[in-house]
Design a protein around this motif. Structure first.
Motif, PDB file in Angstrom:
ATOM      1  N   LEU A  36       0.851  -1.205   0.000  1.00 38.94           N
ATOM      2  CA  LEU A  36       0.000   0.000   0.000  1.00 38.94           C
ATOM      3  C   LEU A  36       0.877   1.241   0.000  1.00 38.94           C
ATOM      4  O   LEU A  36       1.913   1.278   0.662  1.00 38.94           O
ATOM      5  N   PHE A  37       0.446   2.269  -0.743  1.00 42.22           N
ATOM      6  CA  PHE A  37       1.045   3.596  -0.590  1.00 42.22           C
ATOM      7  C   PHE A  37      -0.075   4.616  -0.469  1.00 42.22           C
ATOM      8  O   PHE A  37      -1.045   4.571  -1.232  1.00 42.22           O
ATOM      9  N   ILE A  38       0.056   5.531   0.491  1.00 40.76           N
ATOM     10  CA  ILE A  38      -0.936   6.603   0.669  1.00 40.76           C
ATOM     11  C   ILE A  38      -0.278   7.940   0.346  1.00 40.76           C
ATOM     12  O   ILE A  38       0.715   8.314   0.978  1.00 40.76           O
ATOM     13  N   PHE A  39      -0.825   8.655  -0.635  1.00 35.40           N
ATOM     14  CA  PHE A  39      -0.428  10.053  -0.836  1.00 35.40           C
ATOM     15  C   PHE A  39      -1.113  10.847   0.274  1.00 35.40           C
ATOM     16  O   PHE A  39      -2.326  11.048   0.255  1.00 35.40           O
ATOM     17  N   ASP A  40      -0.325  11.244   1.259  1.00 39.55           N
ATOM     18  CA  ASP A  40      -0.847  11.784   2.518  1.00 39.55           C
ATOM     19  C   ASP A  40      -1.276  13.247   2.353  1.00 39.55           C
ATOM     20  O   ASP A  40      -0.454  14.147   2.228  1.00 39.55           O
ATOM     21  N   GLN A  41      -2.580  13.449   2.404  1.00 36.60           N
ATOM     22  CA  GLN A  41      -3.138  14.793   2.222  1.00 36.60           C
ATOM     23  C   GLN A  41      -2.666  15.771   3.293  1.00 36.60           C
ATOM     24  O   GLN A  41      -2.503  16.960   3.028  1.00 36.60           O
ATOM     25  N   ASN A  42      -2.428  15.262   4.497  1.00 40.27           N
ATOM     26  CA  ASN A  42      -1.948  16.142   5.581  1.00 40.27           C
ATOM     27  C   ASN A  42      -0.630  16.808   5.207  1.00 40.27           C
ATOM     28  O   ASN A  42      -0.354  17.934   5.615  1.00 40.27           O
ATOM     29  N   ILE A  43       0.194  16.096   4.424  1.00 35.87           N
ATOM     30  CA  ILE A  43       1.483  16.640   3.982  1.00 35.87           C
ATOM     31  C   ILE A  43       1.306  17.402   2.672  1.00 35.87           C
ATOM     32  O   ILE A  43       1.784  18.535   2.518  1.00 35.87           O
ATOM     33  N   LEU A  44       0.571  16.805   1.721  1.00 33.38           N
ATOM     34  CA  LEU A  44       0.489  17.363   0.363  1.00 33.38           C
ATOM     35  C   LEU A  44      -0.206  18.716   0.317  1.00 33.38           C
ATOM     36  O   LEU A  44       0.154  19.570  -0.495  1.00 33.38           O
ATOM     37  N   GLU A  45      -1.194  18.936   1.168  1.00 39.26           N
ATOM     38  CA  GLU A  45      -1.957  20.196   1.061  1.00 39.26           C
ATOM     39  C   GLU A  45      -1.121  21.422   1.430  1.00 39.26           C
ATOM     40  O   GLU A  45      -1.496  22.549   1.132  1.00 39.26           O
ATOM     41  N   LYS A  46       0.056  21.189   2.039  1.00 40.03           N
ATOM     42  CA  LYS A  46       0.929  22.316   2.406  1.00 40.03           C
ATOM     43  C   LYS A  46       1.939  22.630   1.304  1.00 40.03           C
ATOM     44  O   LYS A  46       2.730  23.564   1.428  1.00 40.03           O
ATOM     45  N   LEU A  47       1.955  21.829   0.230  1.00 36.11           N
ATOM     46  CA  LEU A  47       2.999  21.962  -0.782  1.00 36.11           C
ATOM     47  C   LEU A  47       2.527  22.742  -2.002  1.00 36.11           C
ATOM     48  O   LEU A  47       1.342  22.716  -2.336  1.00 36.11           O
ATOM     49  N   PRO A  48       3.479  23.426  -2.709  1.00 34.18           N
ATOM     50  CA  PRO A  48       3.097  24.093  -3.955  1.00 34.18           C
ATOM     51  C   PRO A  48       2.694  23.065  -5.015  1.00 34.18           C
ATOM     52  O   PRO A  48       3.116  21.911  -4.964  1.00 34.18           O
TER      53      PRO A  48
ATOM     54  N   HIS B  83      -5.383  -5.791 -11.562  1.00 31.86           N
ATOM     55  CA  HIS B  83      -4.792  -4.452 -11.581  1.00 31.86           C
ATOM     56  C   HIS B  83      -5.665  -3.478 -10.793  1.00 31.86           C
ATOM     57  O   HIS B  83      -6.893  -3.412 -10.980  1.00 31.86           O
ATOM     58  N   LEU B  84      -5.008  -2.723  -9.924  1.00 30.11           N
ATOM     59  CA  LEU B  84      -5.734  -1.762  -9.064  1.00 30.11           C
ATOM     60  C   LEU B  84      -5.558  -0.353  -9.618  1.00 30.11           C
ATOM     61  O   LEU B  84      -4.459   0.023 -10.021  1.00 30.11           O
ATOM     62  N   PRO B  85      -6.625   0.454  -9.639  1.00 27.08           N
ATOM     63  CA  PRO B  85      -6.485   1.835 -10.143  1.00 27.08           C
ATOM     64  C   PRO B  85      -5.718   2.686  -9.141  1.00 27.08           C
ATOM     65  O   PRO B  85      -5.608   2.340  -7.963  1.00 27.08           O
ATOM     66  N   SER B  86      -5.158   3.802  -9.614  1.00 23.53           N
ATOM     67  CA  SER B  86      -4.502   4.729  -8.673  1.00 23.53           C
ATOM     68  C   SER B  86      -4.738   6.161  -9.143  1.00 23.53           C
ATOM     69  O   SER B  86      -4.923   6.410 -10.338  1.00 23.53           O
ATOM     70  N   PRO B  87      -4.738   7.124  -8.196  1.00 18.79           N
ATOM     71  CA  PRO B  87      -5.007   8.518  -8.565  1.00 18.79           C
ATOM     72  C   PRO B  87      -3.872   9.113  -9.397  1.00 18.79           C
ATOM     73  O   PRO B  87      -2.705   8.769  -9.183  1.00 18.79           O
ATOM     74  N   GLY B  88      -4.203   9.978 -10.351  1.00 18.35           N
ATOM     75  CA  GLY B  88      -3.192  10.667 -11.147  1.00 18.35           C
ATOM     76  C   GLY B  88      -2.714  11.931 -10.443  1.00 18.35           C
ATOM     77  O   GLY B  88      -3.354  12.403  -9.488  1.00 18.35           O
ATOM     78  N   LEU B  89      -1.615  12.473 -10.914  1.00 17.16           N
ATOM     79  CA  LEU B  89      -1.074  13.720 -10.329  1.00 17.16           C
ATOM     80  C   LEU B  89      -2.116  14.834 -10.364  1.00 17.16           C
ATOM     81  O   LEU B  89      -2.327  15.539  -9.384  1.00 17.16           O
ATOM     82  N   LYS B  90      -2.757  14.996 -11.509  1.00 11.17           N
ATOM     83  CA  LYS B  90      -3.752  16.085 -11.674  1.00 11.17           C
ATOM     84  C   LYS B  90      -4.927  15.909 -10.717  1.00 11.17           C
ATOM     85  O   LYS B  90      -5.427  16.880 -10.156  1.00 11.17           O
ATOM     86  N   GLU B  91      -5.374  14.645 -10.579  1.00 13.17           N
ATOM     87  CA  GLU B  91      -6.485  14.356  -9.655  1.00 13.17           C
ATOM     88  C   GLU B  91      -6.174  14.848  -8.245  1.00 13.17           C
ATOM     89  O   GLU B  91      -7.057  15.250  -7.501  1.00 13.17           O
ATOM     90  N   MET B  92      -4.875  14.779  -7.875  1.00 12.69           N
ATOM     91  CA  MET B  92      -4.471  15.196  -6.519  1.00 12.69           C
ATOM     92  C   MET B  92      -4.138  16.683  -6.470  1.00 12.69           C
ATOM     93  O   MET B  92      -3.707  17.193  -5.451  1.00 12.69           O
ATOM     94  N   GLY B  93      -4.299  17.359  -7.619  1.00  9.55           N
ATOM     95  CA  GLY B  93      -4.072  18.811  -7.654  1.00  9.55           C
ATOM     96  C   GLY B  93      -2.640  19.211  -7.925  1.00  9.55           C
ATOM     97  O   GLY B  93      -2.234  20.339  -7.624  1.00  9.55           O
ATOM     98  N   PHE B  94      -1.837  18.309  -8.499  1.00  7.51           N
ATOM     99  CA  PHE B  94      -0.428  18.618  -8.759  1.00  7.51           C
ATOM    100  C   PHE B  94      -0.110  18.603 -10.250  1.00  7.51           C
ATOM    101  O   PHE B  94      -0.787  17.942 -11.037  1.00  7.51           O
ATOM    102  N   GLU B  95       0.928  19.353 -10.605  1.00  4.31           N
ATOM    103  CA  GLU B  95       1.414  19.360 -11.987  1.00  4.31           C
ATOM    104  C   GLU B  95       2.729  18.593 -12.030  1.00  4.31           C
ATOM    105  O   GLU B  95       3.453  18.541 -11.046  1.00  4.31           O
ATOM    106  N   LYS B  96       3.047  18.068 -13.210  1.00  5.98           N
ATOM    107  CA  LYS B  96       4.312  17.359 -13.372  1.00  5.98           C
ATOM    108  C   LYS B  96       5.453  18.370 -13.344  1.00  5.98           C
ATOM    109  O   LYS B  96       5.424  19.367 -14.069  1.00  5.98           O
TER     110      LYS B  96
END
Length: 432
Positions: free
Chosen positions: A34-46, A182-195
Motif C-alpha cells: 500500500l502507498f498513501i499520498f498523505d493529504q496532511n502533507i500534500l496540502e501544504k505543498l506548492p 490491476h488496481l487503479p490509482s489517482p493521477g497527479l492532476k487528480e491530486m491537484g499537482f502538476e508534473k
C-alpha cells in the motif's frame, strides 16, 4: 474475504532490501503493498512540487514491478486516518507492517494508527529500515543520548559490522505477495499537482567514492554523490550505501552517512529541536528579520557571489552543494541576523533531498544554536570561502552570469560590520 497482511510503503520506496516488507512476506498471510499520498502533507505543498512528481513516478514504477509478480500496489490519496477505515471495509486485514519514521508528524501519525488498528484487532508491526542505528542503540555510558557528533560517530563506527549492513532477501519471498487484479490509482492532476520539469539524479555514486574526500568541498566539481533524494524516499537502501562506502574505503562519505543518523537521533530524543533552538538560550536572540533582505537572499541578489550562486542553483535545480549550504546558512543567520527557521522553511520548500532532521541540524549548526561544540562567534567570511573553495570562480560564473558587470547587485551588508553586529547581538542574548 481472504485474510491478508498489508505492507505500508512510506519512506522506503523499493522492493529490494526492505525490512518491514521482508517481515511481512515471511508472515502468515498474503501481502498487499500500500502507498498513501498523505493529504496532511500534500496540502501544504506548492502545486508544482518536484518531490511529489518523484514519488508519483517511483510509485508507478513499483506498481509495474509488482504487476510482473501477479500482484499490485494499492494507491490511495487522503489523510491516513480517513483512508485506513476505507481499506478495512475493502479487505480483511489481519496485520499491518511498516518501517519506522522519526519525524514529529510521522511519530504522531504512527501512534494514532497503532491505537486505531489495535482497536480493530489488527496487529501493527514496525521495523528499523532507514538507518543503521536508531533511537537508543547508540548511547553514552550513562544511557543518555550523544549531543555532539564526534563521540557519537566513534561509537557508531565501532558498533558497525556485517550483521547491520546485511540486505533483507525480499525477492526470495515475492511468491507470498497477494495475487490480485490491476488496481487503479489517482493521477497527479487528480491530486491537484502538476508534473515538475526538474531533473532527478540517478543512483550512480560508486565512481565518485575514490575522490570524494578530495573533491566534495568544491562546488564547481561534480564531486558529491547526489543520493540525498534517494535516501530520503528510500529508493536507495542505507545498508547498501554504507556497504559501498566501506568497500570503497571512503571514510569521509561514511561519516556523512553517519551525520544523517546523528541528526535523526537528535530529532528522536529532542523533538522540540525540530522547531526551536537545540541550545535553548539561543531562542533569546533578537533577530532583525528584514523582509527585503530575506527576499534578496532567497533570489540570490545579496551582492555576495558565492551566496547568490548557491541560492540560484537551489531555485533552478532543487539542489545546492553542501559546502555552499553552510555558507548561505551562516550568511542568513549571522550576516543578516534572520532567524534560522526562515531559511530552514525555505529549504524545506525547495530542496529535492529535504529531510527534516538533517536540514534542521544543518541550519542550527550554521546559526550556532545546534549540536556543535564550536562557539557562536564562528562567522563564515564568504570572500575567504570563495578563495578556498571556488578559486577560479567557475561555480560563481556558472550561476551568476552578470558577476563582474555593472548589472550585479551591490553587497547588501559589509562583512566586518555584519560580523561585529552579530557578535554583539548574540553576546547580549547569551549572557542573560
Amino acid at each position: 474475504m481472504t485474510p491478508i497482511s498489508i505492507f505500508w510503503f512510506r519512506r522506503d520506496l523499493r522492493l529490494t532490501d526492505n525490512a518491514a516488507l521482508y517481515h511481512a512476506l515471511n508472515g502468515d498471510y498474503p501481502v498487499l503493498p500500500l502507498f498513501i499520498f498523505d493529504q496532511n502533507i500534500l496540502e501544504k505543498l506548492p502545486k508544482d512540487d518536484a518531490r511529489v512528481t518523484f514519488i508519483y513516478q517511483t510509485v508507478e514504477a513499483l506498481k509495474k514491478q509488482l504487476r510482473q509478480q501477479g500482484s499490485d500496489l494499492l494507491v490511495k490519496y487522503g489523510a491516513p486516518e480517513k483512508v485506513w477505515p476505507e481499506i478495512l471495509k475493502e479487505y480483511h486485514v489481519k496485520e499491518v507492517y511498516a518501517n519506522h519514521d522519526y519525524e514529529p508528524y510521522a511519530r504522531e501519525r504512527d501512534d494514532n494508527m497503532a491505537e486505531f488498528l489495535t482497536s480493530e484487532e489488527i496487529v501493527f508491526k514496525t521495523y528499523k529500515d532507514q538507518v543503521i542505528f536508531e533511537k537508543d542503540e547508540i548511547l553514552k555510558a550513562d544511557k543518555t543520548p550523544y549531543t555532539v557528533f564526534t563521540p557519537f560517530y566513534k561509537q557508531w563506527h565501532a558498533k558497525l559490522n556485517d550483521f547491520y549492513i546485511k540486505a533483507y532477501p525480499t525477492k526470495k519471498y515475492f511468491k507470498n505477495l497477494l495475487q490480485t487484479r490491476h488496481l487503479p490509482s489517482p493521477g497527479l492532476k487528480e491530486m491537484g499537482f502538476e508534473k515538475s520539469k526538474l531533473d532527478f539524479p540517478k543512483i550512480n555514486y560508486k565512481n565518485k567514492l575514490d575522490d570524494y574526500a578530495k573533491e566534495r568541498d568544491f562546488p564547481a566539481l561534480d564531486g558529491t554523490t547526489h543520493v540525498g533524494l534517494h535516501l530520503r524516499f528510500g529508493t536507495l537502501s542505507i545498508r547498501k550505501a554504507v556497504k559501498d562506502a566501506l568497500e570503497a574505503k571512503s571514510n569521509v562519505w561514511l561519516s556523512e552517512l553517519a551525520w544523517r543518523e546523528f541528526y535523526m537521533t537528535i530529532i528522536w530524543h529532542f523533538p522540540y529541536a525540530a522547531f526551536d533552538s537545540f541550545k535553548k538560550q539561543y531562542d533569546k536572540i533578537k533577530w532583525r528579520n528584514n523582509e527585503d533582505e530575506f527576499k534578496a537572499w532567497r533570489e540570490g541578489n545579496t551582492g555576495y557571489p558565492i551566496v547568490d550562486a548557491g541560492m540560484r542553483q537551489l531555485n533552478q535545480t532543487g539542489w545546492m552543494h553542501n559546502r555552499v549550504r553552510m555558507i548561505v546558512g551562516s550568511f542568513l543567520s549571522k550576516h543578516l541576523l534572520i532567524d534560522w527557521r526562515w531559511g530552514e522553511a525555505y529549504f524545506a520548500e525547495k530542496l529535492l533531498d529535504y529531510e527534516m532532521a538533517s536540514n534542521v541540524g544543518g541550519w542550527q549548526w550554521a546559526a550556532g544554536s545546534g549540536n556543535d561544540a564550536a562557539p557562536y562567534f564562528r562567522v563564515f567570511n564568504p570572500e575567504l570561502q570563495t578563495k578556498r573553495f571556488d578559486p577560479k570562480l567557475e561555480y560563481i560564473k556558472k550561476w551568476v552570469p552578470e558577476f563582474g558587470t555593472k548589472n550585479y547587485a551591490q553587497p547588501i551588508v559589509e562583512h566586518s560590520f555584519a560580523r561585529e553586529r552579530v557578535l554583539k547581538v548574540f553576546k547580549e542574548a547569551l549572557s542573560d
